[in-house]
Design an enzyme around this catalytic site. Structure first.
Site, short mmCIF file in Angstrom:
data_model
loop_
_atom_site.label_atom_id
_atom_site.label_comp_id
_atom_site.label_asym_id
_atom_site.label_seq_id
_atom_site.Cartn_x
_atom_site.Cartn_y
_atom_site.Cartn_z
N HIS A 221 0.83 -1.19 0.00
CA HIS A 221 0.00 0.00 0.00
C HIS A 221 0.87 1.25 0.00
CE1 HIS A 221 -3.12 2.82 0.04
NE2 HIS A 221 -2.40 3.47 0.93
N TYR A 225 1.86 5.55 -2.38
CA TYR A 225 2.16 6.95 -2.03
C TYR A 225 3.59 7.30 -2.39
CZ TYR A 225 -2.32 6.57 0.10
OH TYR A 225 -3.65 6.34 0.28
N HIS A 372 -9.92 1.41 -10.73
CA HIS A 372 -9.41 2.36 -9.72
C HIS A 372 -7.96 2.75 -9.99
CE1 HIS A 372 -7.95 3.80 -5.82
NE2 HIS A 372 -7.19 2.74 -5.70
N PHE A 373 -7.11 1.74 -10.22
CA PHE A 373 -5.71 2.14 -10.21
C PHE A 373 -5.21 2.69 -11.54
CE2 PHE A 373 -4.86 -2.63 -10.43
CZ PHE A 373 -4.19 -2.66 -11.64
N HIS A 374 -6.00 2.55 -12.61
CA HIS A 374 -5.59 3.27 -13.81
C HIS A 374 -5.94 4.75 -13.72
CE1 HIS A 374 -4.84 -0.74 -15.36
NE2 HIS A 374 -4.04 -0.16 -16.22
N ARG A 435 -10.66 -9.55 -12.41
CA ARG A 435 -9.44 -8.89 -12.88
C ARG A 435 -8.42 -9.96 -13.21
NH1 ARG A 435 -6.11 -6.40 -7.70
NH2 ARG A 435 -4.61 -6.06 -9.37
N ARG A 436 -7.26 -9.56 -13.76
CA ARG A 436 -6.14 -10.47 -14.05
C ARG A 436 -6.60 -11.71 -14.82
NH1 ARG A 436 -5.06 -10.36 -8.04
NH2 ARG A 436 -3.36 -8.90 -7.68
FE1 HAS Z 1 -5.68 2.43 -4.14
C1 HAS Z 1 -6.08 -0.99 -4.60
C2 HAS Z 1 -7.77 2.32 -1.44
C3 HAS Z 1 -5.14 5.79 -3.56
C4 HAS Z 1 -3.13 2.39 -6.43
N1 HAS Z 1 -4.80 0.99 -5.32
C5 HAS Z 1 -5.12 -0.35 -5.37
C6 HAS Z 1 -4.27 -1.01 -6.33
C7 HAS Z 1 -3.43 -0.06 -6.82
C8 HAS Z 1 -3.76 1.20 -6.18
C9 HAS Z 1 -2.31 -0.27 -7.84
O1 HAS Z 1 -8.84 0.19 0.48
C10 HAS Z 1 -4.34 -2.49 -6.73
C11 HAS Z 1 -3.33 -3.35 -6.04
C12 HAS Z 1 -3.47 -4.77 -6.51
O2 HAS Z 1 -2.89 -5.11 -7.55
O3 HAS Z 1 -4.21 -5.54 -5.89
N2 HAS Z 1 -6.39 3.80 -2.79
C13 HAS Z 1 -7.26 3.56 -1.80
C14 HAS Z 1 -7.58 4.82 -1.10
C15 HAS Z 1 -6.83 5.80 -1.72
C16 HAS Z 1 -6.08 5.14 -2.76
C17 HAS Z 1 -8.52 4.99 0.04
N3 HAS Z 1 -4.41 3.82 -4.86
C18 HAS Z 1 -4.32 5.13 -4.46
C19 HAS Z 1 -3.22 5.78 -5.13
C20 HAS Z 1 -2.65 4.81 -5.93
C21 HAS Z 1 -3.41 3.59 -5.76
C22 HAS Z 1 -2.81 7.21 -4.90
C23 HAS Z 1 -1.48 4.88 -6.84
C24 HAS Z 1 -0.75 5.93 -7.05
N4 HAS Z 1 -6.74 0.96 -3.23
C25 HAS Z 1 -7.47 1.12 -2.09
C26 HAS Z 1 -7.93 -0.20 -1.62
C27 HAS Z 1 -7.45 -1.15 -2.52
C28 HAS Z 1 -6.71 -0.39 -3.51
C29 HAS Z 1 -8.75 -0.51 -0.44
C30 HAS Z 1 -7.64 -2.67 -2.48
C31 HAS Z 1 -8.73 -3.10 -3.37
C32 HAS Z 1 -8.85 -4.60 -3.43
O4 HAS Z 1 -9.88 -5.13 -2.99
O5 HAS Z 1 -7.94 -5.28 -3.92
C33 HAS Z 1 -6.78 7.26 -1.30
O6 HAS Z 1 -5.46 7.59 -0.90
C34 HAS Z 1 -7.24 8.19 -2.37
C35 HAS Z 1 -7.22 9.64 -1.93
C36 HAS Z 1 -7.46 10.54 -3.10
C37 HAS Z 1 -8.21 11.63 -3.09
C38 HAS Z 1 -8.34 12.47 -4.34
C39 HAS Z 1 -7.85 13.89 -4.15
C40 HAS Z 1 -7.80 14.59 -5.44
C41 HAS Z 1 -6.80 15.42 -5.84
C42 HAS Z 1 -6.84 16.00 -7.22
C43 HAS Z 1 -6.69 17.51 -7.24
C44 HAS Z 1 -6.90 18.02 -8.62
C45 HAS Z 1 -6.04 18.83 -9.29
C46 HAS Z 1 -6.31 19.22 -10.71
C47 HAS Z 1 -4.79 19.35 -8.69
C48 HAS Z 1 -8.93 12.09 -1.89
C49 HAS Z 1 -5.65 15.75 -4.94
C50 HAS Z 1 -7.41 20.22 -10.81
C51 HAS Z 1 -7.59 20.57 -12.26
C52 HAS Z 1 -8.43 21.46 -12.71
C53 HAS Z 1 -8.53 21.78 -14.17
C54 HAS Z 1 -9.33 22.24 -11.80
CU CU Z 2 -3.84 0.33 -0.73
#
Ligand code: HAS
Ligand code: CU
Length: 545
Positions: A221, A225, A372-374, A435-436
């Site tokens: 996990h 980050y 999700h992860f793409h 998946r996979r």
């Molecule tokens: Fe995740 C599974 C929960 C974030 C990557 N995640 C995965 C897997 C990957 C991955 C690769 O709780 C699959 C692993 C595998 O092969 O089995 N993930 C979360 C949660 C967050 C989260 C709660 N994940 C990420 C990030 C990743 C990533 C970051 C990669 C970089 N994820 C999970 C969970 C699983 C999971 C379970 C397991 C699922 C399962 O059953 O297998 C949080 O950290 C997300 C927080 C994000 C936000 C969004 C904030 C938005 C922002 C954008 C600002 C916009 C801007 C642009 C600057 C709150 C900051 C504005 C533009 C304008 C034009 C206005």
């Molecule tokens: Cu995770």
């Protein structure tokens, strides 16, 4: 100012960037082939690959283990030197990080290409890879540890020359990223060194899949980050400058990164919600902490968008969203990062769904998760890194970016593509699409998966075209660009500098690490201790491909 002193280090930075980009080049092509499989077009066979799963292994390992780690090592080395205004503490370590990375890529790449290690990027036992595959990954991790050591030594040398002063923001953030990663990586390092390598060499006959998974996700996990935070460094400290605005607050940015330092590791069980070997109580605690790690991203959401809004309004943008149109959308580096952020919002929302213990029962191991992860690593991170490359490659080579308009187009193609792709995967996942899985060979395909599969194929094709546009701009810059330029790292001015708020807590890195260690002991310790009273070394290695 220090260009002369930086040059020897920059050479390795550039070569390491090339490794990263070469890895993702092949990785993205594999992704394209996978997408086409959804429409029964089998390019794997045409190009002589053994199976869909060999391609999937290359795709995962090259994109999220090699590309990310190599890119981050290059980028943050570059950032640390500019931020502190001095070269890295050790030229030998800069060289070593590159050599280890190259060795790792060659070994792991070779063993994937010869189809001896078709174990996917999670390499779960009992699937058993060739020993050299694991050794290759060890080198990749060692390279990242060398980067960590070099950054830490460089910051320390700077502190010695500037007693009592606050470490400049970008160098501080880079150090926190690597500190977090070093602690996190101890899980997978012990999994590979203690469990998997001796087992793949035949020194021990059986291994413990449950223990291996737990150690893997201890790292697995936090690694997300490790990928994300370099993009955040760019969003906080560089993007505001690129759009003509300022960073809101230095202390707040430090706090956000320190929150990631604390909460990135003790949440690994949210990848194991359905693992029978982990008691519900520990899953619940990790689920709760997963919501804690959501907060620093929410802070990032509000503060980075505030910086962007100030820029848009200063250029005459009106109304609730009118300012967005006034941002410099013709700059390929800016566009890539803005679109990365937009994709990442949806990635974050889908992460919240994964994190819910009961909703996870519906989506786990379905194509919802790749959906999700793409959006997270595949867009928030990937597009940000492309955006960074759009100024970093000219900065390192002195060559003007070739065809910047095509660069702008590349990011749009990616975002439109991934929106279709992930929508397909998410919808299919909710209908139970696994998946996979090599869909073309599955005998149980439901009608409800037909449109999701089509969306995956169409979206994946657009993503491929976007990535290839990026590589065209890159190769054009390296081989066709005639104009010479001097590009420097964008550094945003700060509205609330470190002196204006109490920075005391942000200086005590040792204290934060101590708190983290206690948190890890609470969230993993009792489980591990009880597990070791009855481990399950039951699994012989399997080669199912
Ligand atoms: Fe995740 C599974 C929960 C974030 C990557 N995640 C995965 C897997 C990957 C991955 C690769 O709780 C699959 C692993 C595998 O092969 O089995 N993930 C979360 C949660 C967050 C989260 C709660 N994940 C990420 C990030 C990743 C990533 C970051 C990669 C970089 N994820 C999970 C969970 C699983 C999971 C379970 C397991 C699922 C399962 O059953 O297998 C949080 O950290 C997300 C927080 C994000 C936000 C969004 C904030 C938005 C922002 C954008 C600002 C916009 C801007 C642009 C600057 C709150 C900051 C504005 C533009 C304008 C034009 C206005
Ligand atoms: Cu995770």
């Amino acid at each position: 100012m220090h260009a002369q002193q930086f040059r020897p280090h920059d050479r390795f930075v550039l070569w390491q960037l090339y490794i990263a980009l070469a890895a993702v080049f092949l990785g993205v092509i594999m992704g394209f082939f996978q997408a086409l499989e959804r429409m029964n077009i089998d390019l794997f066979k045409v190009f002589g690959f053994a199976s869909y799963y060999q391609g999937l292994t290359l795709h995962g390992v090259l994109n999220v283990l090699v590309f990310t780690t190599a890119f981050i090592g290059a980028f943050l080395t570059y950032v640390t030197m500019r931020s502190l205004g001095r070269p890295m503490a050790s030229y030998r370590l800069t060289a070593l990080q590159f050599v280890l990375m190259m060795l790792g890529v060659v070994l792991a790449g070779w063993k994937m290409l010869d189809n001896s290690s078709t174990v996917l990027f999670t390499f779960y036992p009992p699937l058993q890879a060739h020993p050299l595959f694991y050794v290759g990954l060890v080198f990749v991790v060692l390279s990242s540890w060398v980067t960590f050591l070099n950054i830490a030594l460089t910051v320390r040398a700077w502190q010695r020359d500037h007693p009592g002063e606050t470490v400049p923001l970008q160098a501080f953030l880079s150090l926190v990223v690597y500190l977090m990663w070093f602690i996190a990586s101890l899980g997978v390092a012990s999994e590979v060194l203690v469990l998997l390598i001796p087992w793949s060499l035949g020194w021990v006959e059986r291994t413990d899949p449950q223990l291996a998974r737990t150690l893997f996700w201890f790292t697995g996990h936090a690694i997300v980050y490790f990928w994300l935070l370099p993009a955040y460094i760019s969003w906080y400290t560089m993007l505001p400058k690129q759009v003509g605005s300022k960073l809101l607050s230095d202390p707040l940015t430090r706090l956000v990164f320190l929150m990631f330092l604390l909460f990135s590791v003790p949440v690994g069980f949210h990848h194991q919600f359905v693992d029978p070997g982990v008691p519900v109580m520990w899953k619940t605690i990790h689920a709760a902490l997963t919501y804690a790690v959501f907060f620093p991203s929410m802070i990032t959401f509000f503060s980075v968008i505030a910086s962007l809004e100030m820029a848009g309004r200063a250029r005459g943008g009106q109304g609730l969203f009118g300012w967005i149109l006034k941002l410099p959308w013709n700059d390929p580096s800016v566009t890539a990062q803005l679109l990365a952020g937009i994709g990442f919002m949806f990635g974050g929302i889908s992460g919240l769904i994964n994190a819910s213990y009961n909703l996870n029962q519906v989506v786990h191991n379905t194509s919802f998760v790749p959906g999700h992860f793409h959006l997270t690593v595949g867009t928030g991170v990937f597009l940000s890194y492309l955006g960074i490359s759009y100024w970093l490659i000219p900065a390192l080579t002195g060559r003007k970016l070739w065809q910047p308009r095509l660069g702008v187009v590349s990011s749009w193609l990616w975002l439109i593509g991934v929106s279709i792709f992930s929508r397909g995967q998410i919808a299919g996942g909710l209908e139970g699409m696994p998946r996979r899985t090599w869909m073309a060979a599955a005998t149980y395909v439901l009608d409800a998966w037909r449109i999701p599969n089509m969306m995956t194929a169409v979206g994946g094709t657009l993503m491929f075209l976007g990535a290839m546009s990026f590589f065209t701009v890159l190769l054009g810059t390296l081989f066709l660009s005639r104009e010479r330029v001097t590009v420097t790292m964008p550094v945003a001015d700060i509205i609330t500098p470190p002196e204006a708020a109490s920075p005391i807590f942000t200086r005590q890195l040792g204290l934060w690490v101590a708190v983290l260690v206690v948190l890890i002991m609470i969230t993993y310790g009792p489980y591990m201790i009880s597990y070791f009273s009855n481990p399950a070394f039951v699994a012989r290695g399997l080669r199912v491909w």
